[in-house]
Design a protein around this motif. Structure first.
Motif, short mmCIF file in Angstrom:
data_model
loop_
_atom_site.label_atom_id
_atom_site.label_comp_id
_atom_site.label_asym_id
_atom_site.label_seq_id
_atom_site.Cartn_x
_atom_site.Cartn_y
_atom_site.Cartn_z
N SER A 103 0.85 -1.18 0.00
CA SER A 103 0.00 0.00 0.00
C SER A 103 0.90 1.25 0.00
N ASP A 104 0.33 2.38 -0.34
CA ASP A 104 1.11 3.62 -0.33
C ASP A 104 1.66 3.91 1.06
N GLU A 105 0.87 3.65 2.08
CA GLU A 105 1.31 3.89 3.46
C GLU A 105 2.49 2.98 3.82
N GLU A 106 2.41 1.72 3.42
CA GLU A 106 3.50 0.79 3.69
C GLU A 106 4.76 1.19 2.94
N MET A 107 4.61 1.62 1.71
CA MET A 107 5.76 2.07 0.92
C MET A 107 6.42 3.27 1.61
N ASP A 108 5.61 4.17 2.13
CA ASP A 108 6.16 5.34 2.83
C ASP A 108 6.99 4.92 4.04
N GLU A 109 6.54 3.87 4.74
CA GLU A 109 7.28 3.39 5.91
C GLU A 109 8.68 2.90 5.54
N LEU A 110 8.82 2.37 4.33
CA LEU A 110 10.11 1.83 3.90
C LEU A 110 11.08 2.90 3.40
N GLU A 111 10.59 4.11 3.26
CA GLU A 111 11.41 5.24 2.83
C GLU A 111 12.22 4.87 1.59
N GLU A 112 13.54 5.11 1.58
CA GLU A 112 14.35 4.83 0.39
C GLU A 112 14.36 3.36 -0.01
N ALA A 113 14.21 2.47 0.95
CA ALA A 113 14.21 1.04 0.63
C ALA A 113 13.10 0.67 -0.34
N ALA A 114 12.04 1.48 -0.37
CA ALA A 114 10.94 1.24 -1.31
C ALA A 114 11.41 1.37 -2.76
N SER A 115 12.53 2.06 -2.99
CA SER A 115 13.04 2.20 -4.35
C SER A 115 13.48 0.87 -4.94
N LEU A 116 13.65 -0.15 -4.10
CA LEU A 116 14.06 -1.47 -4.57
C LEU A 116 12.87 -2.35 -4.99
N GLN A 117 11.70 -1.78 -5.03
CA GLN A 117 10.48 -2.54 -5.36
C GLN A 117 10.60 -3.30 -6.67
#
Length: 157
Positions: A103-117
């Motif tokens: 979810s967008d909220e979960e992605m926000d929690e991962l901060e830069e690590a979300a860039s590895l999606q």
């Protein structure tokens, strides 16, 4: 800036200038993670206080740019968090890589690590991205992820 450019910039920065790749004196938790398919080897070190808060964290070892950058991003997220919060972040990251979305909220929690999606769509690189996170999770829970077994030895002082 498109996601691909951001991914490349973040990955390159964390790989070339990792803030958390060093020896950690007085670590009271240490765990080794090994990816036998490519040879990536990482040691995760934590200094966790009596209240279960991660005061300091670092990693050592050798591996590809993705494994090293992912581990560095992980430490950006977990230092200052409780062990439970760190486990939640690890679960979110592993879910993102396994399922390819959050979810967008979960992605926000991962901060830069979300860039590895997007690594979720690169099967040969998945184990690289998750090595540090699996090692952290195994160290904090004492449980091996049976879906992604990796030889890991743990030493708690």
């Amino acid at each position: 800036m498109n996601n691909r450019t951001f991914y490349n910039e973040v990955l390159t920065e964390h790989n070339l200038h990792p803030a958390h790749k060093h020896e950690l004196e007085n670590a009271n938790m240490t765990c080794e993670g090994l990816n036998p398919s490519c040879g990536d080897d990482i040691w995760v070190h934590l200094d966790v206080d009596d209240n279960g808060i991660i005061q300091k964290g670092a990693f050592e070892g050798d591996g590809c740019a993705i494994s090293q950058a992912s581990a560095d991003m992980m430490f950006d997220l977990i230092i200052g968090k409780t062990k439970e919060e760190a486990l939640r972040l690890a679960d979110l990251f592993l879910k993102m890589i396994k399922e390819g979305h959050l979810s967008d909220e979960e992605m926000d929690e991962l901060e830069e690590a979300a860039s590895l999606q997007d690594i979720a769509h690169m099967p040969a690189r998945v184990k690289c991205a998750v090595l540090g996170w699996h090692t952290l999770k195994e160290m904090l829970t004492g449980e091996t992820d049976q879906a992604n077994p990796q030889p890991v030895s743990t030493e708690n002082h």
